[in-house]
Scaffold this active site. Structure first.
Site, mmCIF file in Angstrom:
data_model
loop_
_atom_site.group_PDB
_atom_site.id
_atom_site.type_symbol
_atom_site.label_atom_id
_atom_site.label_comp_id
_atom_site.label_asym_id
_atom_site.label_seq_id
_atom_site.Cartn_x
_atom_site.Cartn_y
_atom_site.Cartn_z
ATOM 1 N N ASP A 386 0.824 -1.225 0.000
ATOM 2 C CA ASP A 386 0.000 0.000 0.000
ATOM 3 C C ASP A 386 0.855 1.271 0.000
ATOM 4 O OD1 ASP A 386 -2.176 -1.627 0.114
ATOM 5 O OD2 ASP A 386 -2.547 -1.342 2.255
HETATM 6 P P1 NAP Z 1 0.872 -3.971 3.120
HETATM 7 O O1 NAP Z 1 0.230 -3.009 2.210
HETATM 8 O O2 NAP Z 1 0.034 -4.581 4.172
HETATM 9 O O3 NAP Z 1 1.518 -5.131 2.190
HETATM 10 C C1 NAP Z 1 2.280 -6.131 2.717
HETATM 11 C C2 NAP Z 1 2.758 -7.020 1.577
HETATM 12 O O4 NAP Z 1 3.750 -7.856 2.130
HETATM 13 C C3 NAP Z 1 1.677 -7.903 0.994
HETATM 14 O O5 NAP Z 1 1.347 -7.476 -0.306
HETATM 15 C C4 NAP Z 1 2.261 -9.320 1.018
HETATM 16 O O6 NAP Z 1 2.199 -9.893 -0.295
HETATM 17 C C5 NAP Z 1 3.721 -9.084 1.434
HETATM 18 N N1 NAP Z 1 4.206 -10.106 2.368
HETATM 19 C C6 NAP Z 1 3.590 -10.628 3.438
HETATM 20 N N2 NAP Z 1 4.369 -11.524 4.051
HETATM 21 C C7 NAP Z 1 5.522 -11.581 3.340
HETATM 22 C C8 NAP Z 1 6.715 -12.319 3.469
HETATM 23 N N3 NAP Z 1 6.896 -13.212 4.459
HETATM 24 N N4 NAP Z 1 7.707 -12.112 2.574
HETATM 25 C C9 NAP Z 1 7.545 -11.244 1.558
HETATM 26 N N5 NAP Z 1 6.431 -10.499 1.389
HETATM 27 C C10 NAP Z 1 5.429 -10.672 2.282
HETATM 28 O O7 NAP Z 1 2.127 -3.330 3.836
HETATM 29 P P2 NAP Z 1 2.668 -1.842 3.845
HETATM 30 O O8 NAP Z 1 3.021 -1.410 2.451
HETATM 31 O O9 NAP Z 1 3.710 -1.798 4.917
HETATM 32 O O10 NAP Z 1 1.418 -0.946 4.266
HETATM 33 C C11 NAP Z 1 0.909 -0.912 5.580
HETATM 34 C C12 NAP Z 1 -0.610 -0.868 5.548
HETATM 35 O O11 NAP Z 1 -1.128 -0.918 6.895
HETATM 36 C C13 NAP Z 1 -1.158 0.411 4.917
HETATM 37 O O12 NAP Z 1 -2.376 0.149 4.277
HETATM 38 C C14 NAP Z 1 -1.387 1.281 6.122
HETATM 39 O O13 NAP Z 1 -2.330 2.332 5.899
HETATM 40 C C15 NAP Z 1 -1.926 0.249 7.089
HETATM 41 N N6 NAP Z 1 -1.808 0.809 8.452
HETATM 42 C C16 NAP Z 1 -0.607 0.905 9.043
HETATM 43 C C17 NAP Z 1 -0.518 1.552 10.270
HETATM 44 C C18 NAP Z 1 0.790 1.759 10.957
HETATM 45 O O14 NAP Z 1 0.780 2.414 11.983
HETATM 46 N N7 NAP Z 1 1.887 1.275 10.444
HETATM 47 C C19 NAP Z 1 -1.649 2.048 10.870
HETATM 48 C C20 NAP Z 1 -2.862 1.905 10.221
HETATM 49 C C21 NAP Z 1 -2.933 1.291 9.021
HETATM 50 P P3 NAP Z 1 2.282 -11.492 -0.475
HETATM 51 O O15 NAP Z 1 1.147 -12.039 0.336
HETATM 52 O O16 NAP Z 1 2.124 -11.709 -1.940
HETATM 53 O O17 NAP Z 1 3.596 -11.935 0.029
#
Ligand code: NAP
Length: 459
Positions: A386
């Protein structure tokens, strides 16, 4: 005042100063650990002060509670993985808030008739906020853990029902405030607050749960501050207020980083519908072999690693540092790009990379690194999705439109490390994966990085 009371007030003063300094320390990764120690020392001082200064009815309950709480807390700290930290925190909020609500009920049972108006108001607030935070946090923990479905639960007339419950709860609170003898109304308020906590959180999708938790944290803090007023305990008032307001500021900052408003998070039902991605997503994803990826990295002059949630699940922080060191040894300039909401909690990536001894100087915040992508040879996206989704910038119809992103697609080449076709937390397709500059290296992030390191050594 006797000597014990002086000692208690002195420890409360020390504890309050330590709490303030700990918040200051936690505002930067380099001083965060020290901040945590200060918070722990502050809490220890507050507990010792209370035990010495207050009249203790029986030590048996206090010692048993301390022992049991320490064992459960210690066990959780050791066994719960970092990726499950948000739900663990939600559970802590639930129990903290339940404690505040129970203290309020206890005070009501013993002292309600002799309480002044202000204290009674604080007691009502304490019980109400404590109760709704308890059930709200339990639902949040359930959603984050996957025990309850993560999708928003919505039904027709939901806002009207919520409004009715909310008005009923507040009405009972005001009635009890004016008529402390109305015992039944007090319990109606308590019951409605428990229900309101559930109703408040079920319509929110798990993608927004960290924001909700931070908001619930703020309510738990305010409940604790109200407890402080009821018990005449200064350190509770100070710690509760600090907790309440820092939680609220954190919620606002998280919303800002996702380009959402608090009202949109609370009432928007984010994640209820899967929105369409922009047209590029009909294309194909191009896979890259390990050797080709290693060649690109070994002969690059500037490489930026972009960690995300997948790095956390794979526990790949040490592997990425090892690869970075190898590349640096070959004269490559390596940087890490940190998105404010990458992972599942604020500072998630900073904590992981610090654990692997990645120097803070190599970590770049979004605003610093974005202008550098155009001059980056290879951007390596490690389990992030994301936070690198160009739809947020280019597709006004996207659910995450306007959310600031790391603009990796401006780099000359992008290598995405992920296991397969899994989507990010928002559930949206990511057009980055279909762009001409992007190639996919499939596999668990940790093993991909270790294999890459071996392959780079062969180049
Ligand atoms: P993400 O959008 O959740 O994507 C994570 C990706 O990691 C997935 O597409 C997955 O694809 C891959 N993945 C999972 N396990 C894996 C592994 N073992 N090895 C390799 N790849 C792996 O992560 P992000 O880009 O960090 O975004 C964070 C999200 O959380 C955002 O939508 C954000 O708004 C939300 N959020 C975060 C917070 C915060 O405080 N950090 C708070 C509120 C909301 P595969 O399954 O194909 O591997």
């Amino acid at each position: 005042m006797n000597i014990e009371s002086y000692f208690m007030e002195a420890t409360y003063l020390v504890a309050s100063i330590l709490f303030i300094l700990s918040l200051k320390g936690m505002s930067h990764p380099e001083t965060a650990r020290r901040g945590m120690f200060m918070a722990e020392a502050g809490m220890f001082a507050a507990i010792v002060g209370t035990l010495v200064g207050q009249h203790i009815v029986t030590w048996v309950w206090i010692i048993s509670g301390l022992a049991l709480g320490s064992i459960i807390g210690g066990w959780m700290a050791v066994t719960v993985p970092m990726t499950a930290m948000p739900q663990r925190t939600a559970l802590s909020h639930a129990f903290g808030a339940l404690a505040a609500a129970l203290v309020g009920v206890g005070e009501f049972l013993v002292h309600a008739s002799e309480m002044g108006v202000v204290t009674r108001g604080a007691l009502g607030l304490e019980v109400m906020l404590g109760a709704l935070t308890t059930t709200g946090s339990l639902i949040a923990a359930g959603k984050l853990q996957g025990v309850i479905g993560g999708k928003p639960i919505q039904f027709r007339g939901q806002n009207a029902v919520n409004l009715l419950i909310g008005v009923g709860m507040l009405g009972s609170f005001v009635f009890f405030w004016i008529h402390p003898e109305a015992v039944a109304v007090f319990y109606i308020m308590l019951g409605l607050a428990f229900v309101f906590g559930v109703m408040l959180v079920i319509p929110i999708g798990s993608a927004d749960m960290p924001v909700v938790m931070s908001l619930l944290n703020s309510y738990a803090g305010l409940a604790a501050a109200a407890t402080g007023f009821v018990l005449g305990n200064n350190v509770l008032i100070i710690a509760g207020t600090l907790d309440g307001f820092s939680g609220f500021i954190l919620s606002v900052l998280m919303c800002k980083a996702m380009n959402r408003s608090i009202t949109n998070v609370l009432f928007g039902g984010f994640g209820a519908v899967i929105a369409e991605a922009s047209g590029d997503s009909d294309g194909v994803m191009r896979e890259i072999s390990l050797d080709d990826a290693a060649m690109q990295l070994a002969f690059a002059s500037r490489v930026v690693f972009v960690p995300g949630y997948g790095l956390a699940t794979a526990q790949a922080q040490h592997a990425v540092r090892e690869l970075a060191e190898l590349l640096e040894g070959r004269g490559v300039t390596v940087k890490y790009a940190i998105h404010p909401v990458a992972g599942r909690m604020p500072g998630h990536m900073n904590v992981l990379l610090a654990e692997a001894n990645v120097p803070y100087a190599a970590l770049y915040e979004m605003e610093q690194i974005n202008p550098e992508f155009v001059s980056t040879d290879v951007a390596v996206v490690i389990g992030a999705n994301d936070v690198v989704n160009p739809d947020a910038r280019d597709n006004p119809k996207s659910l995450i439109a306007g959310m600031p992103i790391l603009e990796v697609d401006r780099a000359r080449s992008v290598i995405v490390l992920k296991r397969g076709q899994g989507r990010g937390f928002s559930g949206l397709e990511n057009p980055l994966f279909f762009k001409a500059c992007t190639t996919m290296l499939y596999g668990d992030a940790r093993s991909s990085l270790s294999h890459l390191a071996k392959a780079v050594q062969q180049v």
